[in-house]
Design a protein around this motif. Structure first.
Motif, short mmCIF file in Angstrom:
data_model
loop_
_atom_site.label_atom_id
_atom_site.label_comp_id
_atom_site.label_asym_id
_atom_site.label_seq_id
_atom_site.Cartn_x
_atom_site.Cartn_y
_atom_site.Cartn_z
N GLU A 145 1.16 6.16 -2.96
CA GLU A 145 0.89 5.61 -1.63
C GLU A 145 -0.61 5.55 -1.34
O GLU A 145 -1.32 6.52 -1.57
CB GLU A 145 1.58 6.44 -0.55
N ASP A 168 0.82 -1.22 0.00
CA ASP A 168 0.00 0.00 0.00
C ASP A 168 0.85 1.26 0.00
O ASP A 168 0.32 2.36 0.01
CB ASP A 168 -1.02 0.00 1.15
N ASP A 169 2.17 1.11 -0.01
CA ASP A 169 3.05 2.29 -0.01
C ASP A 169 3.38 2.75 -1.43
O ASP A 169 4.07 3.76 -1.61
CB ASP A 169 4.36 1.98 0.73
N THR A 218 -1.99 -2.68 3.38
CA THR A 218 -1.06 -3.82 3.30
C THR A 218 -1.77 -5.11 3.69
O THR A 218 -1.69 -6.12 2.98
CB THR A 218 0.13 -3.59 4.27
N SER A 260 -1.64 4.05 1.82
CA SER A 260 -1.70 3.59 3.21
C SER A 260 -3.02 4.02 3.85
O SER A 260 -3.52 5.10 3.56
CB SER A 260 -0.53 4.18 4.01
N ASN A 292 5.57 -3.15 4.55
CA ASN A 292 5.02 -1.84 4.85
C ASN A 292 5.98 -0.99 5.66
O ASN A 292 6.66 -1.48 6.55
CB ASN A 292 3.71 -1.98 5.62
MN MN Z 1 1.66 1.75 4.12
#
Ligand code: MN
Length: 254
Positions: free
Chosen positions: A37, A8-9, A105, A39, A91
């Motif tokens: 990103e 997720d980054d 993530t 997050s 992550n």
């Molecule tokens: Mn993240």
């Protein structure tokens, strides 16, 4: 072995590069990750606008979608056959305790588990959260990638129960200071819950949510405690969130 890697980054994050490189030891790696990103995107799917896919290198795709979108697109469109293994991360920061509900993530691994693909979420926990008073240190992604491979190797022959995956948190410590790998329950973390109100240049109000980390519920055999003690935590998570004891009690009322 065919390995699908997401996060997720964003596709350019150092954590996904380290994880993808490590997974090359296992077989053919395909990376499908958000172009930027995402997050705290949680388990969101993009149903109300189009998605774009950009092939940035052979078997590396950046998408305009969420982490869960990336797994969906990979398994249902991009890959010619289902992957043997799906890994998400590494992550930049913890996904401990209650974080798992907000984490992109973890959602990528959960989306794979929904399809009964063997999956893992890997996160690297900031030392300032492990040892209060310490300054944040550069993230040791290579150390974490080595430990990720170790967790995968030690569970390689295991068949996971249906819709179940592993959430793995690695303390950002030098390898020699990591005390081992522990299987623990999901814990509970506390945040300050701040709301900051400001005004834009035209005087209109806007808001920032999300407060500082305040610590975790102590005394439990949980992920927060294990990582705080310098262990890698491994927690099996599943999709069914039913509270079994209360389910039985509640049934008595109806
Ligand atoms: Mn993240």
């Amino acid at each position: 072995m065919k390995v699908l890697v997401s996060n997720d980054d964003g596709i350019e994050a150092p954590g996904i590069l380290a994880l993808a490189r490590a997974c090359e030891k296992l077989g053919e790696v395909t990376v499908v990750a958000p172009e930027r990103e995402r997050s705290t995107a949680g388990h969101s799917l993009t149903l109300h606008k189009p998605l774009r896919i950009l092939e940035v290198a052979p078997r590396q795709y950046a998408t305009s979608g969420s982490p869960a979108d990336c797994i969906y697109l990979s398994t249902r469109f991009l890959l010619s056959e289902p992957p043997d293994l799906v890994v998400s991360g590494i992550n930049r920061g913890a996904n401990l305790g209650t974080d798992v509900h907000y984490s992109g993530t973890v959602a990528a691994a959960r989306e794979a588990a929904l399809m009964n693909l063997k999956s893992y979420a890997f996160s690297l926990v900031d030392i300032a959260q492990i040892r209060p008073g310490h300054q944040p240190e550069p993230f040791r992604y290579e150390v974490a990638a080595g430990l990720a491979l170790e967790v995968i190797a030690r569970t390689e022959t295991m068949e996971f129960p249906a819709h179940t995956f592993l959430n793995v948190n690695i303390p950002n410590l030098p390898r020699e200071e990591i005390r081992g790998i522990k299987v623990v329950r999901q814990g509970f973390r506390y945040y300050s819950g701040d709301v900051t109100e400001r005004a834009d240049p035209r005087g209109k109000r806007y808001y920032w949510i999300g407060g500082g980390y305040l610590g975790f519920e102590p005394g439990l055999e949980c992920d927060c405690v294990a990582v705080g003690d310098g262990f890698v935590s491994v927690t099996p998570l599943t999709i069914d969130c039913t509270h079994n004891d209360f389910y039985t009690t509640l049934k008595g009322r109806f």
